[in-house]
Structure formats: C-alpha cells, structure tokens
Design an enzyme around this catalytic site. Structure first.
Site, short mmCIF file in Angstrom:
data_model
loop_
_atom_site.label_atom_id
_atom_site.label_comp_id
_atom_site.label_asym_id
_atom_site.label_seq_id
_atom_site.Cartn_x
_atom_site.Cartn_y
_atom_site.Cartn_z
N LYS A 1 0.87 -1.11 0.00
CA LYS A 1 -0.01 -0.05 -0.11
C LYS A 1 0.84 1.38 -0.09
O LYS A 1 1.87 1.42 0.69
CB LYS A 1 -1.15 -0.04 1.27
CG LYS A 1 -1.50 1.34 1.48
CD LYS A 1 -2.40 1.21 2.79
CE LYS A 1 -2.61 2.50 3.29
NZ LYS A 1 -4.20 2.75 4.04
N LYS B 1 0.98 5.18 0.82
CA LYS B 1 0.02 6.25 1.55
C LYS B 1 0.36 7.74 0.37
O LYS B 1 1.12 8.08 0.16
CB LYS B 1 0.54 6.89 3.05
CG LYS B 1 0.03 8.02 3.54
CD LYS B 1 -1.32 8.14 3.72
CE LYS B 1 -1.76 6.99 4.34
NZ LYS B 1 -3.22 6.93 4.75
N ASP C 1 -3.76 4.92 -1.43
CA ASP C 1 -4.76 5.70 -0.43
C ASP C 1 -4.38 7.14 -0.34
O ASP C 1 -3.67 7.85 0.31
CB ASP C 1 -4.45 5.06 0.97
CG ASP C 1 -5.41 5.81 2.36
OD1 ASP C 1 -6.34 6.50 1.68
OD2 ASP C 1 -5.17 5.46 3.37
N ASN D 1 -6.40 9.45 1.02
CA ASN D 1 -6.80 10.06 2.25
C ASN D 1 -8.05 11.05 1.81
O ASN D 1 -8.07 12.33 2.24
CB ASN D 1 -5.90 10.55 3.24
CG ASN D 1 -5.38 9.40 4.13
OD1 ASN D 1 -4.41 9.05 4.35
ND2 ASN D 1 -6.46 8.59 4.73
N GLU E 1 -8.18 3.37 -1.97
CA GLU E 1 -8.69 3.52 -0.99
C GLU E 1 -9.02 5.10 -0.49
O GLU E 1 -8.14 5.99 -0.89
CB GLU E 1 -7.64 3.11 0.25
CG GLU E 1 -8.13 3.07 1.72
CD GLU E 1 -7.05 2.75 2.63
OE1 GLU E 1 -6.18 1.51 2.28
OE2 GLU E 1 -6.82 3.25 3.71
N ASN F 1 -11.65 4.16 5.27
CA ASN F 1 -11.49 4.16 6.68
C ASN F 1 -12.10 5.52 6.86
O ASN F 1 -11.76 6.02 7.98
CB ASN F 1 -9.99 3.74 7.20
CG ASN F 1 -9.10 4.68 6.72
OD1 ASN F 1 -8.48 4.36 5.58
ND2 ASN F 1 -8.77 5.74 7.63
N ASP G 1 -10.78 -1.04 12.33
CA ASP G 1 -9.68 -0.58 13.25
C ASP G 1 -10.21 -0.77 14.54
O ASP G 1 -11.12 0.22 14.99
CB ASP G 1 -9.25 0.82 12.95
CG ASP G 1 -7.92 1.31 13.67
OD1 ASP G 1 -7.84 0.71 14.96
OD2 ASP G 1 -7.09 2.09 13.28
N HIS H 1 -7.28 -1.18 9.03
CA HIS H 1 -6.63 0.44 8.94
C HIS H 1 -5.60 0.35 10.26
O HIS H 1 -5.63 -0.49 11.14
CB HIS H 1 -7.62 1.35 9.29
CG HIS H 1 -7.23 2.79 9.75
ND1 HIS H 1 -7.16 2.84 10.74
CD2 HIS H 1 -6.51 3.72 8.76
CE1 HIS H 1 -6.51 4.32 10.99
NE2 HIS H 1 -6.29 4.61 9.66
N ASN I 1 -2.71 2.93 12.27
CA ASN I 1 -1.78 4.07 12.53
C ASN I 1 -0.67 3.54 13.27
O ASN I 1 -0.59 2.50 13.63
CB ASN I 1 -2.49 5.22 13.59
CG ASN I 1 -3.46 5.93 12.77
OD1 ASN I 1 -4.62 6.14 13.30
ND2 ASN I 1 -2.98 6.57 11.88
O1 GKR Z 1 -0.13 7.52 9.57
O2 GKR Z 1 0.01 9.21 8.23
C1 GKR Z 1 -0.44 8.11 8.50
C2 GKR Z 1 -1.72 7.86 7.83
O3 GKR Z 1 -2.09 8.54 6.94
C3 GKR Z 1 -2.74 7.44 8.98
O4 GKR Z 1 -2.95 8.68 9.74
C4 GKR Z 1 -4.23 7.16 8.50
O5 GKR Z 1 -5.13 7.18 9.39
O6 GKR Z 1 -3.17 5.12 7.86
C5 GKR Z 1 -4.23 5.72 7.83
C6 GKR Z 1 -5.20 5.46 6.83
O7 GKR Z 1 -5.36 4.49 6.09
O8 GKR Z 1 -6.01 6.46 6.30
MG MG Z 2 -6.72 5.00 4.57
#
Ligand code: GKR
Ligand code: MG
Length: 428
Positions: free
Chosen positions: A196, A198, A227, A229, A252, A275, A299, A326, A328
């Site tokens: 995955k 980010k 993802d 976000n 995602e 999530n 989660d 999910h 953190n």
């Molecule tokens: O740790 O920066 C991070 C992630 O962006 C996390 O805060 C997210 O909540 O891993 C997470 C996600 O899948 O959205």
């Molecule tokens: Mg996510």
C-alpha cells in the site's frame, strides 16, 4: 473477578518524517498504554492512539471501571455510555485518522478486559472472539513518501551505522524511484505479499506514476493499493482511477463522503475501500443505501474494540463487503490485538495494514514482534500473549514528557519544512 486498579500511561515512540494528506509525522508518535488489574492479581493490557483528550477521558472513566467485573462487557460499556454519552460521527474530524475519544476509551477497556479474561481462562483472546481461524495473519507493506531522516532521538540526523531496512527507513522517498526502492527494502526485510502507498501528498499524476512503477517492478502477482486520504475530487478520482483499473487491488478513500465514493465506485472497474467515509455503526445504513465501498477497513481502536470489529465483520458478510484493517503508528500491544482480531475474523479477505516496520522501539518483553514472509504468527500464551517491559515503558513515558506533545498535529510539523503549509480537505 473485580477490577481493582486502572493505570493510564502516555508514551511516545520515535517516528520518521513520513508525509500524508494532513502534513508530516512528528519525530515522535503518541500512544497510551492502559492496564487494568483484577482482584485475582492478573493484569489486562491495551494500547490506543495518544492524545490529551483521550487520556483525560480514560482518567475520567476510572471510577466507572473500578469494582466492575471484566467478564461483563455489556455492563461496563453500558455504564461508560451512561456516563459519557455517545460521540457524534462529526467528532471523527476531517483528518486521515479518527479524532473521537470515547471510541478509544471503549476500545482500550474492551481489549484490556479480554486480555484479563484470556489470562484467567488460559486461552488466547482470538478464542474469546469466536475461535482461531488462522494462526498466521497476513499484513501488507505500508509505504510512505518521506523526507530524509530517522525520527525520535535522531530527528535531525540519521544513523550512519544502519544497514538493510533500518538504513532504508531513514532515506528520503519523494518520487517513483524512491518509492520503489523503499518497497524493495521493506519487502526484502519482512516478506510482505501486498503493498500500500500512502498518497494525498503529491499531484495525482506523480502518485499514479509511483503505482505504475511498483507494478512494473513487482509484477501483477503483487496486490497494490493507493490511499489519497480523500484529497481528490470525484472527477480527479475517476480520471486517475481509470489509469489504475488494471494496476490496483483496491483504491482506498480517493475522495470524501459516501455520496462521492459511490459516484467514483459507479464509474470505475476498481474495488473501493474506506476508513474515512464509513467509520462507525451509524454510517452503516448510509453505506448500504449509497453502495459507497467494497471493503471496510476496520480498526479496533476506532470501532470501539475487538468485539465491535467482529460485529462489523458480520455486517460486512451480510452486505457483501470485504474486510481489511486500517492502522496508525502503534507498538506491540496494539499489534498483538490486531493479530488476534485477524486470527479470529472468518471473512478477512485482505492483508492488514500496519505501520509497525516504521517504529524500532518496543514496550513489550521480548522486543519487536516478528513479521516473517509477510505474516505475524498469533502470539503464544493466554490473553493477548504479550507482557509489558516495565523499563521500556518507563523510557517511553520519559520521552513523552520530554517531547511535550499533547496531540498529533501533522500540519505544524509540515510547516517546519514548508512555511505556511495548510491542510486542505480537498487538494486535487
Ligand atoms: O499515519 O500518516 C499516517 C496515515 O495517514 C494514517 O494517519 C491514516 O489514518 O493509515 C491511515 C489511513 O489508512 O488512512
Ligand atoms: Mg486509509
């Protein structure tokens, strides 16, 4: 059995400068360790994301918890809800992570009570969740765009003696080649069989190029996920999602809201996971009505515990959703709890997320939990199967006091690198 003591210990662990939609990780990530002690001398453990708000709620919960029977979860949860009410969905906030505090209080107590019960009965927590469906739980490599640096005490430098993944963890990764190099090092070290990235950090074309570079490097047998976000508009998600139809295992949270996700899902031949748009039981009717995702990432910290995540899994089975997890930043108590959940969930259909490779410290006896061939083996021993390393906990608590952080704020951290940087709900 009666609960006689409850201890709440905030800690920090070193965290490298990882980028995400909300900014940049601080050199330290916050966690809170919760211990409940019963009148039979046994202790139940839990770990949740740390924040002043959650810690205050946990402290306030103590007098509801003391004197209760840890085997009567409905009784304890009912008393907590009577005292604190129920949080609105809006309290989740607009960041990638969930900002509600009460779900985390419920989660901490659910996990700690299960750990206590498991220890009392001599069975693993997974057994109390319905039984062990798999002893080995699959996790995915979780890649991040990042600046150069290690985090923690090495916030402003790197360790020149580091080798292998420890060295790669300190390197910058800001373009497709950097992302591929990070993936190679992480997969070589842990044997992950899914990857995955980010996203939500750079313009979509750059992140799509990184996914294509990963596909090129690892081939079609390696499932890939991206993802952003929810930083992309519906139009951007459709435009760039089409480029990813033959590349991703799932997409995602490309955009915001259940309606937005449903529109993207209709337009693409690509499973969507979330999530961010379906994050609580109150969101489930909307999820069914809109058809906004194919996979819900549970989660246990944010759904109210392990038992609540099992309830979510049953809902997913009924309504044809896949389930994944999910994550953190976290330490070993959470990792053990996540693994018990993964071991007990019959309809777990995807490798779970974990940030664990990004940390290097531990607070449990025996140190770091092993990830081998991309899997974590269910810890042996009753309950969660982990015990606190008191000296390591004391050090992590001392670091918490030294770091002076009250809550996660990736925007402030990002502004140290990019003056004036502001979080935006939608960027591209
Ligand atoms: O740790 O920066 C991070 C992630 O962006 C996390 O805060 C997210 O909540 O891993 C997470 C996600 O899948 O959205
Ligand atoms: Mg996510």
């Amino acid at each position: 059995m009666k609960i006689t003591e409850m201890h709440v210990t905030p800690i920090v662990l070193g965290d490298p400068p990882l980028l995400n939609a909300a900014g940049l990780h601080a050199p330290w990530c916050l966690r809170t360790v919760v211990e409940i002690v019963a009148d039979n001398g046994l202790t139940g453990l839990a770990e949740v994301p740390g924040s002043a708000a959650t810690n205050a709620k946990l402290e306030a919960a103590r007098d509801v918890v003391l004197g209760r029977d840890p085997r009567n979860w409905h009784g304890l949860r009912g008393a907590l809800r009577e005292r604190f009410g129920v949080e609105s969905i809006a309290a989740r906030g607009d960041k990638p992570w969930d900002q509600r505090a009460l779900v985390q209080v419920e989660s901490a107590l659910d996990v700690a009570c299960l750990d206590l019960q498991g220890k009392a009965y001599g069975v693993p927590v997974a057994q109390l969740l319905g039984g062990v469906v798999r002893e080995r739980v699959p996790y995915a490599a979780y890649l991040f765009y990042k600046y150069e640096g290690a985090g923690g005490d090495l916030a402003f430098g790197t360790d020149p003696k580091a080798t292998g993944w420890a060295a790669a963890r300190q390197k910058a990764a800001l373009d497709p080649a950097g992302v591929v190099a990070q993936a190679e090092a992480m997969v070589a070290e842990f044997g992950f069989e899914s990857i995955k990235l980010k996203g939500g950090c750079f313009p979509p074309e750059q992140e799509v190029a990184a996914m294509k570079a990963l596909r090129e490097r690892f081939g079609p047998k390696m499932p890939l996920r991206l993802d952003p976000n929810a930083l992309w508009t519906v139009e951007t998600s459709i435009k760039w999602g089409k480029e990813l139809e033959d590349v991703l295992e799932y997409f995602e949270d490309p955009c915001r809201t259940q309606e937005g996700m449903a529109a993207v899902r209709k337009a693409l031949k690509l499973p969507l996971a979330t999530n961010m748009c379906t994050t609580s039981f109150d969101d489930l009717p909307g999820s069914v009505r809109h058809g906004c995702e194919d996979i819900i990432l549970t989660d246990h910290h944010f759904w109210g515990g392990l038992r609540a995540s099992m309830e979510l899994a049953a809902h997913c089975r009924t309504f044809g959703r896949g389930v994944s997890m999910h994550s953190n930043n976290h330490a070993g108590i959470s990792f053990a709890a996540m693994t018990h959940l993964g071991a007990a969930m019959p309809n777990l259909t995807y490798a779970l997320d974990t940030h664990y490779p990004w940390q290097w410290e531990e607070i449990i006896i025996g140190g770091r939990i092993k990830i081998e061939g991309g899997f974590v083996t269910l810890p042996k021993g009753p309950g969660l199967g982990v015990e606190l390393d008191r000296a390591a906990l004391a050090k992590a608590h001392a670091n918490f006091k030294r770091a002076g952080l009250k809550e996660r704020n990736d925007e402030i951290e990002m502004q140290k690198k990019v003056p004036g940087w502001k979080f935006a709900q939608t960027r591209w």
